[in-house]
Design a protein around this motif. Structure first.
Motif, PDB file in Angstrom:
ATOM      1  N   ASP A  98     -34.692 -68.429  21.000  1.00  0.00           N
ATOM      2  CA  ASP A  98     -34.980 -67.391  21.981  1.00  0.00           C
ATOM      3  C   ASP A  98     -34.017 -66.215  21.823  1.00  0.00           C
ATOM      4  O   ASP A  98     -34.435 -65.052  21.793  1.00  0.00           O
ATOM      5  N   SER A 122     -34.094 -64.611  17.976  1.00  0.00           N
ATOM      6  CA  SER A 122     -35.341 -63.930  17.616  1.00  0.00           C
ATOM      7  C   SER A 122     -35.389 -62.498  18.146  1.00  0.00           C
ATOM      8  O   SER A 122     -36.159 -61.687  17.643  1.00  0.00           O
ATOM      9  N   SER A 123     -34.565 -62.197  19.150  1.00  0.00           N
ATOM     10  CA  SER A 123     -34.607 -60.847  19.725  1.00  0.00           C
ATOM     11  C   SER A 123     -34.246 -59.774  18.709  1.00  0.00           C
ATOM     12  O   SER A 123     -34.599 -58.607  18.871  1.00  0.00           O
ATOM     13  N   TYR A 182     -36.848 -57.284  17.330  1.00  0.00           N
ATOM     14  CA  TYR A 182     -37.370 -56.068  17.951  1.00  0.00           C
ATOM     15  C   TYR A 182     -36.307 -55.123  18.505  1.00  0.00           C
ATOM     16  O   TYR A 182     -36.607 -53.980  18.829  1.00  0.00           O
ATOM     17  N   THR A 223     -31.577 -60.664  25.275  1.00  0.00           N
ATOM     18  CA  THR A 223     -32.455 -61.574  26.007  1.00  0.00           C
ATOM     19  C   THR A 223     -32.471 -62.915  25.297  1.00  0.00           C
ATOM     20  O   THR A 223     -32.527 -62.974  24.078  1.00  0.00           O
ATOM     21  N   GLY A 224     -32.423 -63.968  26.070  1.00  0.00           N
ATOM     22  CA  GLY A 224     -32.445 -65.304  25.475  1.00  0.00           C
ATOM     23  C   GLY A 224     -31.079 -65.956  25.500  1.00  0.00           C
ATOM     24  O   GLY A 224     -30.957 -67.171  25.379  1.00  0.00           O
ATOM     25  N   TYR A 270     -39.150 -57.366  30.653  1.00  0.00           N
ATOM     26  CA  TYR A 270     -38.352 -58.502  30.192  1.00  0.00           C
ATOM     27  C   TYR A 270     -36.878 -58.279  30.529  1.00  0.00           C
ATOM     28  O   TYR A 270     -36.231 -59.124  31.172  1.00  0.00           O
TER      29      TYR A 270
END
Ligand SMILES: [K+]
Ligand SMILES: [K+]
Ligand SMILES: [K+]
Ligand SMILES: [K+]
Ligand SMILES: [K+]
Ligand SMILES: [K+]
Lengths: 589, 589
Positions: free
Chosen positions: B10, B13-14, B17, B204-205, B351
């Motif tokens: 999680d 992987s940010s 983007y 995030t994550g 998000y």
């Protein structure tokens, strides 16, 4: 007659896309010559309309209580043909929704091009609104529903007459879409047949009238005939008229604006009347869409009454059965709209196959009917329906072959699947009825007063008022009562045991600790063990308290497991489940 | 540690983007200067990452059994703050699904541009597949799940190192997207803050690790800390690396191909490694998506245990509760994907708000926690989490203000709505518990052996074996048994009466004719009339036969009304409903 307005919307609205469908096929290949051939093909379709109208008047004569292809085929040809007709009509209804909603939105987008990016959303939204209205039970008989149909008919008549006169006097204005049309191929029989099969979409909806005879005012048979004739005349005039105007005003199928919108623009310019035409077109298409919401559950009722669909479709009164039909219809239609990107042109092939297959089976059924009846004038009638049957068979074959790869194949796969499911359902019901049957001789031998030893099991969460009520109920039936509690919390378990000892009772409490958050599994296992150990003459009843709440969202917060527990326990043949209501006065909270 | 792989997906992987989000903001305004500022902003975000990492290690230290913002805020600040944190985490999970699935599909489309027309369908399809897998219960602990994370990390490291070397030796090749970049505006603080708030998506994550401490192998606290440090180092390296490479290889945010894809193209050309990067990026984003399917139901469990969510989420074992959570998560995520057209960039504002709000509340909670505890070194800890709190408050405010009109407003509306619902649910449960409570004194006074006069009512469809079983059961409890039949068919009614007379019984049969296809309404009315007339001491039990089928589709064909009848009758306080199973041996058909 208001019946005309409601029933007719399905049939009449087809003129909104039929001429466009023909032009789409022709224009890329034979260019400007398309307009000449549009005329000839429209003429052929109007001929087909003429034959179908006479044939359907015959059906109305023979089936004054409403037949439709299912009944006609079932009673005259055989049950399998009837089921094929039923399957094609079900598909017909679904596509009536998908096609009419898509075409209705196309009419709106033609007036407001900015909306085109929300095409799919608009169509799905429209279907959802109709679904909600129909779930709440709108009254279709209301006079208000006839108004848009008349408005559409009137505005089309004005457009056609004024358009003809204007063209005769002034010639054609600059077209709305100014594109070069080039012939890239040659005229061929293949092309003409393709165009014809596309144009047959003009006749979709005609079948709705004979399906719906009992909905008309008495004398319904006569009214239905009048509707049929009026309807056909209107389709003749509007479809023929728009085909001619498409030629005069040089309308080109480009998606948006639609051919009808381009004609309206040619005739009226971007005036108020242009918007009236778009608006009335959209409304009549929405009405057409809505007829399927009435027709689909009605057909399901007839099929279910014969045992070929789940029995719940036969339940009237409580809207449950209607609702399932409406929701299924809307869901499948939405799925098609999304798959085919709300493009009328891509949905039409699926639509036409179903409609023409039902036409064919109805005509064949009628031929057999007249031959059997041998009533006065039967030979003439056989000839009429025989010609109808011949032409519709031919047309069905043309549509299937010409449109096979464009989606018609889906219908040819779906129909056998639906028919086989219906046969399985019927077989299931027949076998179950056999299992349950008791012969007259056996009836007299039954002893209803057999001696039973009852064991009542009461699962309790804690020693609260709901539990006490359930225990009192159980105790009033038998002395053999067991209270059972499964707890994931040792403290709570001890508390329950100590509170139980305060209780003035000899009922046994079985209190078990379950370490891994699991409550249902040990509970169900315990009850099933007792039930399986209980010998002949013992009967286990589990008393489940259920909270009845009066706030609408209260039900979401309680009884999540009671459904699951009940359905699991009932899988054991020795267990009966009693649901004991505990009424929460939560409206007073 | 395999825990790293699953939890880390999680967070890591940010990077797929984050750099792109920063460039989108800058490039249209300050042109080529964007690449310089991309570096500075990335540096600021890496600083934030540093602070958050230390702060989160503190949380893991204080909450070794897994805290997450909900627990930390609830226990230290207060219940309302806890609920706000819970609401933002729930939104966080939903957007993890929507964003990761959209970005995953974007990575695939970057490799296969032809797929771009099916973008939304692909994302929704992906979510549906994950939903089905999770409903069936995939085992997340499986080692196989760690492989893609490692592959992604390795391929990113190779890309960054090889890209740096290649650029140093050969300079930049022709970029994948050859567009002119023009500066159209001026650098401003406003612009920098916007870009910073977009780049915060890189973090995030991170919150997922502290939420999931108990999932780690023992000693979980220590493992979680290692994961946290490893994770942050990886994000630092990959996010920093891609930011630099974006500059060197002149990547431009154009939607498809993504910035990462353009970098991979610049570094490797369209070779095998280019596809490896796209593929591993897609896979790690899908893994990230999947973490929410585990985390969301877990959080719902914790909230429900405290009474703030429907109790069903606390039920383990039977997958029912998990299933509801999974389906709700998937539905809302799909809805967002459709609304925002599966565009990562448009989903990010929603998000980030949720994520940073939960960061903030956790940090504030920790500050209060250390101040209260006054344990060794508390001042240092207060300082660490205090700085964390200050910076995350600031960042949250920046995100909300900069992205308000771009979707952040939705979250600011949703959070209060969710919090108020949770409070209402808690209040409802509390009131119900009060109603049901029995005091210790009252317990002793309860008489469980009260005398009850039972009246059993058995609705029967015909005199078949199921009806006989139900009648025997009723008769074994009391002599007061009434059989009732409502028929819409006079013939069937007569047949039933005549068959009943063959039966050797004194049970009364009430057989009523109902002309208008309505069965349920008169049946329910009859039973309710009896129940309402029955005086004190009488208890009505309705015995409903239910068919138990063994074919999966058999249930669809039976018992449609029994649920409706039961729930309607239970609304009458005097009625108990017993469900009597009749087992159809339909597996032998
Ligand atoms: K028609
Ligand atoms: K139709
Ligand atoms: K139609
Ligand atoms: K991250
Ligand atoms: K997340
Ligand atoms: K993330």
């Amino acid at each position: 007659p208001f019946g005309l307005a409601v029933m007719a919307s399905d049939a009449i609205s087809s003129v909104a896309y039929a001429a466009e469908e023909i032009l789409i096929v022709l224009i890329g290949t034979i260019g400007l010559m398309s307009y000449t051939w549009l005329g000839w093909i429209s003429l052929a379709i109007i001929g087909l309309l003429f034959i179908l109208t006479i044939s359907y008047i015959q059906i109305i004569k023979a089936y004054p209580h409403g037949g439709g292809a299912y009944i006609v085929a079932k009673e005259n040809i055989g049950i399998r043909s009837g089921l094929i007709a039923a399957a094609s009509l079900l598909i017909d209804y679904i596509l009536t929704v998908a096609v009419s909603a898509s075409a209705g939105v196309a009419a709106i987008i033609s007036a407001f091009p900015n909306l085109s990016q929300y095409k799919v959303e608009l169509v799905v939204g429209l279907i959802i609104i109709l679904t909600i209205l129909n779930l709440r039970g709108i009254s279709e008989s209301s006079r208000i529903f006839s108004v848009p149909t008349y408005l559409f008919i009137i505005s089309m008549i004005i457009m056609i007459i004024y358009g003809m006169i204007k063209y005769t006097i002034y010639g054609a204005p600059a077209p709305m879409i100014n594109e070069q049309i080039k012939a890239t191929g040659e005229l061929s029989l293949f092309l003409i047949l393709r165009a014809f099969s596309s144009g047959c979409s003009a006749l979709t909806g005609l079948e709705a009238v004979s399906n719906s005879v009992p909905n008309f005012k008495e004398p319904s048979q006569k009214n239905a005939k009048i509707v049929m004739i009026l309807l056909s005349s209107l389709i003749l005039f509007i479809f023929g008229g728009t085909s001619l105007l498409a030629r005069f005003y040089h309308a080109i199928p480009v998606g948006y604006p639609t051919v009808v919108a381009q004609i309206a623009y040619g005739v009226f310019g971007r005036t108020f009347m242009f918007y009236v035409v778009q608006f009335t077109t959209a409304i009549i298409l929405i009405m057409a869409c809505n007829t399927a919401f009435t027709g689909f559950p009605m057909l399901m009722y007839v099929i279910a009454r014969d045992g070929f669909a789940p029995r719940q479709f036969t339940i009237k009164g409580k809207r449950l059965s209607l609702s399932v039909g409406i929701v299924v219809l809307a869901l499948v239609a939405c799925l098609l709209v999304v798959i085919f990107n709300a493009t009328t042109h891509r949905l039409i092939p699926l639509y036409s196959v179903g409609v023409f297959l039902s036409f064919t089976l109805a005509q064949i059924g009628m031929v057999i009917n007249w031959r059997k009846s041998r009533e006065k004038g039967w030979k003439k009638r056989v000839t009429i329906n025989g010609i109808g049957a011949g032409i519709t068979i031919l047309t069905t074959l043309i549509i299937v072959f010409e449109k096979f790869s464009e989606g018609a194949w889906i219908v040819t796969v779906l129909i056998p699947v639906i028919v086989l499911s219906m046969i399985s359902i019927k077989k299931h019901y027949d076998v179950v009825a056999d299992m349950l049957r008791i012969s007259k001789e056996d009836l007299a031998k039954i002893n209803l007063n057999s001696k039973v030893n009852h064991i009542m099991i009461v699962p309790i969460a804690s020693l609260n008022k709901a539990a006490i009520n359930a225990l009192q109920y159980a105790r009033s039936i038998t002395d053999n009562v067991i209270a059972i509690n499964i707890s994931t919390d040792l403290q709570a378990l001890d508390k329950l045991k100590s509170r139980w000892s305060e209780l003035n009772t000899d009922i046994a409490l079985v209190a078990k600790y379950s370490p891994y958050r699991a409550i249902l599994t040990p509970l169900l296992k315990y009850i099933n063990d007792i039930a399986n150990a209980a010998g002949e003459g013992n009967r286990i009843t589990v008393v489940l308290p259920e909270f009845i709440t009066h706030k609408w969202w209260g039900q979401l917060l309680h009884n999540h497991t009671s459904f699951f527990i009940r359905e699991t326990l009932l899988r054991n043949e020795n267990v009966v489940v009693s649901t004991y209501p505990y009424h929460l006065k939560d409206d007073e909270i």
